[in-house]
Scaffold this motif. Structure first.
Motif, PDB file in Angstrom:
ATOM      1  N   GLN A  94     -68.700  43.675  67.221  1.00 40.12           N
ATOM      2  CA  GLN A  94     -68.121  42.952  66.963  1.00 40.12           C
ATOM      3  C   GLN A  94     -66.722  42.192  67.440  1.00 40.12           C
ATOM      4  O   GLN A  94     -66.364  41.030  67.433  1.00 40.12           O
ATOM      5  CB  GLN A  94     -67.470  43.576  64.924  1.00 40.12           C
ATOM      6  N   LEU A  95     -66.351  43.291  67.894  1.00 45.03           N
ATOM      7  CA  LEU A  95     -65.029  43.165  68.813  1.00 45.03           C
ATOM      8  C   LEU A  95     -65.244  42.171  69.779  1.00 45.03           C
ATOM      9  O   LEU A  95     -64.679  41.281  70.652  1.00 45.03           O
ATOM     10  CB  LEU A  95     -64.082  44.150  69.470  1.00 45.03           C
ATOM     11  N   THR A  96     -66.949  43.016  70.619  1.00 47.36           N
ATOM     12  CA  THR A  96     -67.103  42.276  71.810  1.00 47.36           C
ATOM     13  C   THR A  96     -67.465  40.853  71.615  1.00 47.36           C
ATOM     14  O   THR A  96     -67.516  40.230  72.582  1.00 47.36           O
ATOM     15  CB  THR A  96     -67.931  42.772  71.947  1.00 47.36           C
ATOM     16  N   GLU A  97     -68.335  40.191  70.387  1.00 48.68           N
ATOM     17  CA  GLU A  97     -69.617  39.639  70.011  1.00 48.68           C
ATOM     18  C   GLU A  97     -67.378  38.081  70.109  1.00 48.68           C
ATOM     19  O   GLU A  97     -67.973  37.246  70.241  1.00 48.68           O
ATOM     20  CB  GLU A  97     -69.751  39.641  69.025  1.00 48.68           C
ATOM     21  N   ARG A  98     -66.574  38.518  69.002  1.00 46.72           N
ATOM     22  CA  ARG A  98     -65.645  37.862  68.883  1.00 46.72           C
ATOM     23  C   ARG A  98     -64.489  37.621  70.104  1.00 46.72           C
ATOM     24  O   ARG A  98     -63.734  36.828  70.002  1.00 46.72           O
ATOM     25  CB  ARG A  98     -64.666  37.990  67.618  1.00 46.72           C
ATOM     26  N   TRP A  99     -64.366  39.174  70.589  1.00 48.65           N
ATOM     27  CA  TRP A  99     -62.928  38.120  71.756  1.00 48.65           C
ATOM     28  C   TRP A  99     -63.249  38.916  73.157  1.00 48.65           C
ATOM     29  O   TRP A  99     -62.882  37.837  73.945  1.00 48.65           O
ATOM     30  CB  TRP A  99     -62.026  39.118  71.326  1.00 48.65           C
ATOM     31  N   ILE A 100     -64.247  39.381  73.091  1.00 44.67           N
ATOM     32  CA  ILE A 100     -64.801  40.404  74.625  1.00 44.67           C
ATOM     33  C   ILE A 100     -65.571  39.161  75.759  1.00 44.67           C
ATOM     34  O   ILE A 100     -64.660  38.885  76.697  1.00 44.67           O
ATOM     35  CB  ILE A 100     -65.077  41.736  74.612  1.00 44.67           C
ATOM     36  N   VAL A 101     -66.438  38.334  75.093  1.00 47.43           N
ATOM     37  CA  VAL A 101     -66.767  37.871  75.650  1.00 47.43           C
ATOM     38  C   VAL A 101     -67.003  36.311  76.003  1.00 47.43           C
ATOM     39  O   VAL A 101     -67.616  35.897  76.766  1.00 47.43           O
ATOM     40  CB  VAL A 101     -68.779  37.591  74.955  1.00 47.43           C
ATOM     41  N   THR A 102     -65.541  36.134  74.906  1.00 45.64           N
ATOM     42  CA  THR A 102     -65.678  34.288  75.313  1.00 45.64           C
ATOM     43  C   THR A 102     -64.250  34.696  76.277  1.00 45.64           C
ATOM     44  O   THR A 102     -63.780  33.609  76.180  1.00 45.64           O
ATOM     45  CB  THR A 102     -64.643  34.481  73.099  1.00 45.64           C
ATOM     46  N   GLY A 103     -63.537  36.356  76.453  1.00 49.76           N
ATOM     47  CA  GLY A 103     -62.412  36.335  77.004  1.00 49.76           C
ATOM     48  C   GLY A 103     -61.473  35.782  76.120  1.00 49.76           C
ATOM     49  O   GLY A 103     -59.892  35.911  77.055  1.00 49.76           O
ATOM     50  N   GLU A 104     -61.154  35.784  75.050  1.00 51.65           N
ATOM     51  CA  GLU A 104     -59.855  35.768  74.294  1.00 51.65           C
ATOM     52  C   GLU A 104     -59.021  36.730  73.957  1.00 51.65           C
ATOM     53  O   GLU A 104     -57.406  36.372  73.961  1.00 51.65           O
ATOM     54  CB  GLU A 104     -60.566  35.044  72.865  1.00 51.65           C
ATOM     55  N   LYS A 105     -59.042  37.861  74.024  1.00 50.05           N
ATOM     56  CA  LYS A 105     -58.737  39.658  74.474  1.00 50.05           C
ATOM     57  C   LYS A 105     -58.730  40.392  75.676  1.00 50.05           C
ATOM     58  O   LYS A 105     -60.073  40.421  75.986  1.00 50.05           O
ATOM     59  CB  LYS A 105     -58.710  40.016  73.009  1.00 50.05           C
ATOM     60  N   GLN A 106     -58.095  40.952  76.141  1.00 48.87           N
ATOM     61  CA  GLN A 106     -58.407  41.220  77.492  1.00 48.87           C
ATOM     62  C   GLN A 106     -58.493  42.680  77.192  1.00 48.87           C
ATOM     63  O   GLN A 106     -58.159  43.210  75.754  1.00 48.87           O
ATOM     64  CB  GLN A 106     -57.186  42.028  78.477  1.00 48.87           C
ATOM     65  N   PRO A 107     -59.986  43.783  77.754  1.00 47.34           N
ATOM     66  CA  PRO A 107     -59.830  44.928  77.039  1.00 47.34           C
ATOM     67  C   PRO A 107     -58.885  46.255  77.129  1.00 47.34           C
ATOM     68  O   PRO A 107     -58.511  46.441  75.375  1.00 47.34           O
ATOM     69  CB  PRO A 107     -60.223  45.722  77.987  1.00 47.34           C
ATOM     70  N   GLU A 108     -57.719  45.893  77.285  1.00 44.50           N
ATOM     71  CA  GLU A 108     -56.305  46.945  77.587  1.00 44.50           C
ATOM     72  C   GLU A 108     -55.886  46.611  75.752  1.00 44.50           C
ATOM     73  O   GLU A 108     -55.520  47.379  75.069  1.00 44.50           O
ATOM     74  CB  GLU A 108     -55.268  46.568  77.995  1.00 44.50           C
ATOM     75  N   GLN A 109     -55.645  45.372  75.260  1.00 41.93           N
ATOM     76  CA  GLN A 109     -55.139  44.487  73.711  1.00 41.93           C
ATOM     77  C   GLN A 109     -55.957  44.744  72.727  1.00 41.93           C
ATOM     78  O   GLN A 109     -56.113  45.733  71.679  1.00 41.93           O
ATOM     79  CB  GLN A 109     -55.374  43.081  74.076  1.00 41.93           C
ATOM     80  N   LEU A 110     -57.216  45.123  73.029  1.00 39.92           N
ATOM     81  CA  LEU A 110     -57.969  45.065  72.271  1.00 39.92           C
ATOM     82  C   LEU A 110     -58.557  47.270  71.849  1.00 39.92           C
ATOM     83  O   LEU A 110     -58.387  47.455  71.268  1.00 39.92           O
ATOM     84  CB  LEU A 110     -59.511  44.767  72.127  1.00 39.92           C
TER      85      LEU A 110
END
Length: 201
Positions: free
Chosen positions: A166-182
């Motif tokens: 879910q986090l990947t679909e919502r924020w990672i592939v969109t680039g809205e959040k960086q891996p470190e933050q998530l």
């Protein structure tokens, strides 16, 4: 003669990589069924004859992309096994490092992540294998004293993979959040739960 052969090999590999990159973009944009070989070669700036030098079919190039993704993901999933051998104070740090590596990989090629993790016909099977592998590592970490024995390994593994999904679909592939933050945000929940310290069971 050897120099010419190396040049031909390098040029061929460059063309092959262009086709893979173009296929990734086209599959992510149009989906597998709506992408044609002609779309891929046009995006790559090559001919259909060049395509068939390296890949026998659209299915073959799609399979190679998914298999490459799967192998990298399996290697990352294996890193969960590093935790069991650590001293108790090091376990949380390693878990966070593992999560960050997974999110960084998924964000490094967002189009490939969309194809392989979400859209591939084998995506569910891939996630099931990750869950199975992670479940085994959780059991090992329970035996090592790093994870509470009350947790059911398969349930915990399903929750972790579901969160990553879910986090990947919502924020990672969109680039809205960086891996470190998530990683920090997921770790707060994963490592410390949701109840305030004064709450009791």
């Amino acid at each position: 003669m050897e120099t010419q052969e190396r040049n031909r090999t390098a040029k061929g590999e460059a063309s092959r990589q262009r086709l893979l990159a173009a296929a990734t973009a086209q599959f992510a944009r149009k989906g597998y069924h709506h992408t044609k070989v002609s779309d891929i070669v046009k995006a790559a700036g090559l001919t259909q004859a060049a395509f068939y030098l390296y890949f026998p079919s659209k299915e073959a190039i799609f399979t190679e992309l998914v298999d490459s993704f799967r192998m990298k993901l399996a290697t990352l999933a294996q890193s969960a096994g590093k935790v069991a051998s650590l001293a108790p104070g090091e376990a949380a740090r390693q878990i966070k490092e593992n999560l960050r590596d997974v999110f960084a990989f998924l964000q490094s090629e967002p189009e490939l992540t969309r194809i392989a993790w979400f859209e591939s016909p084998d995506a569910k099977e891939m996630k099931e294998k990750v869950i199975s592998l992670l479940s085994a590592h959780i059991l090992n970490n329970q035996q090592a004293g790093h994870i509470r024995k009350e947790l059911v390994p398969e349930v915990a593994a399903c929750c972790i993979v579901g969160m990553i999904d879910q986090l990947t679909e919502r924020w990672i592939v969109t680039g809205e959040k960086q891996p470190e933050q998530l990683t920090e945000e997921m770790s707060e929940l994963l490592l410390y739960g949701v109840l305030a310290p004064y709450q009791s069971r």
